[in-house]
Design an enzyme around this catalytic site. Structure first.
Site, PDB file in Angstrom:
ATOM      1  N   TYR A 222     -12.621   2.442  12.950  1.00 18.52           N
ATOM      2  CA  TYR A 222     -11.163   2.759  12.283  1.00 18.52           C
ATOM      3  C   TYR A 222     -11.893   4.734  12.528  1.00 18.52           C
ATOM      4  CZ  TYR A 222      -9.088   4.585   8.346  1.00 18.52           C
ATOM      5  OH  TYR A 222      -8.246   4.854   6.659  1.00 18.52           O
TER       6      TYR A 222
ATOM      7  N   GLY B  96       0.368  -1.109  -0.129  1.00 19.68           N
ATOM      8  CA  GLY B  96      -0.370   0.214  -0.449  1.00 19.68           C
ATOM      9  C   GLY B  96       1.160   1.642   0.057  1.00 19.68           C
TER      10      GLY B  96
ATOM     11  N   ASP C  13       7.338  -3.807   9.145  1.00 17.56           N
ATOM     12  CA  ASP C  13       5.652  -4.927   8.660  1.00 17.56           C
ATOM     13  C   ASP C  13       6.372  -5.949   9.744  1.00 17.56           C
ATOM     14  OD1 ASP C  13       3.460  -5.057   7.950  1.00 17.56           O
ATOM     15  OD2 ASP C  13       3.828  -3.810   6.060  1.00 17.56           O
TER      16      ASP C  13
ATOM     17  N   GLY D   3      -1.007   0.365   9.915  1.00 14.67           N
ATOM     18  CA  GLY D   3      -2.366   0.819   9.631  1.00 14.67           C
ATOM     19  C   GLY D   3      -3.231  -0.760   9.350  1.00 14.67           C
TER      20      GLY D   3
END
Length: 259
Positions: A153, A13, A33, A72
């Site tokens: 969220y 992403g 990550d 996220g």
């Protein structure tokens, strides 16, 4: 001159996109990550955050020039609270001592235009209080009902944006010469948003919720370019800002209410 940058969420992403841009610019990037990264760590747990700090410090030899906190979750689950708010803040705070060694330190995190959408105010309050245990309990209550689970969220993104505004002008950040900002993307074409874009019905729902009159849904490179500038040496006096990179969603939804 090559600079050392830490990018969380670097395996996919927007995080992957900005890591690539920084490397093209000649910077050294320490990617973080859950897998396929220089530093493999879980920012959703206290132990994982400390392990992340120690591994980054080892890779960086005690000094970094910039942090891009892009890791996220978008799922309506309690874990989104731990990663999007507490993990995001831990990323920035735990690496701040390493930034102090740089002649031009920079830090930026990823919020979202969803921070101006419906959310759970009670969860925002608990996040702002720094109470992870109670925030997780509240998120569990919300997640139990699919109708309100979607409020998790945006609550994490609003609370993070508010934290940036407060922290950026403090002695620890501005007082130490470290600009701190956030970006607020609209709908970005990434693996995280793929489920929302899988059908035409889903895409129409996203267009209605996230109106983007300029350009429509954005490629991951769009927010990545802004993130890369926000950690560049040439960016000196921008701090405490939540910069919307949303194709106009904020202006459509809020109009001139910010003035």
């Amino acid at each position: 001159m090559s600079r050392t940058m830490v990018v969380t969420g670097a395996a996919s992403g927007t995080g992957e996109a900005v890591a690539g841009l920084l490397r093209q610019r000649g910077d050294r990037v320490i990617g973080v990550d859950l897998r396929n990264a220089d530093v493999v760590a879980d920012l959703g747990s206290p132990d994982g955050r400390l392990a992340f700090r120690d591994q980054v410090a080892e890779h960086a030899n005690g000094s970094i020039d910039g942090v891009v906190a892009a890791a996220g979750l978008a799922a309506p689950v309690p874990g989104t609270v731990s990663v999007n708010y507490f993990g995001m803040i831990a990323t920035l705070e735990l690496l701040r001592p390493l930034l102090l060694q740089s002649s031009a330190p920079r830090a930026v995190g990823v919020s979202s235009m969803s921070s101006i959408q419906p959310l759970d105010a009670g969860l925002v309050d608990l996040l702002s209080q720094g109470d992870e245990a109670r925030a997780l309990t509240r998120a569990e209550e919300l997640a139990a009902d699919p109708q309100v689970g979607q409020l998790i969220y945006p609550a994490t993104k609003k609370a993070f944006a508010q934290w940036v505004r407060r922290a950026a002008v403090s002695d620890e950040w501005a007082g130490a010469g470290i600009p701190l900002n956030a970006i607020a993307p609209g709908m970005v074409v990434t693996p995280r948003t793929a489920p929302f874009r899988a059908t035409e019905e889903g895409r129409e729902q996203m267009r209605a919720a996230v109106p983007m009159p300029l350009g429509g849904f954005a490629d991951a490179l769009v927010p990545a370019r802004l993130l890369a500038w926000l950690v560049s040496e040439e960016k000196t006096h921008v701090t405490g800002q939540v910069v919307f990179v949303d194709g106009g969603s904020d202006a459509v939804i809020r109009g001139d209410s910010t003035w």
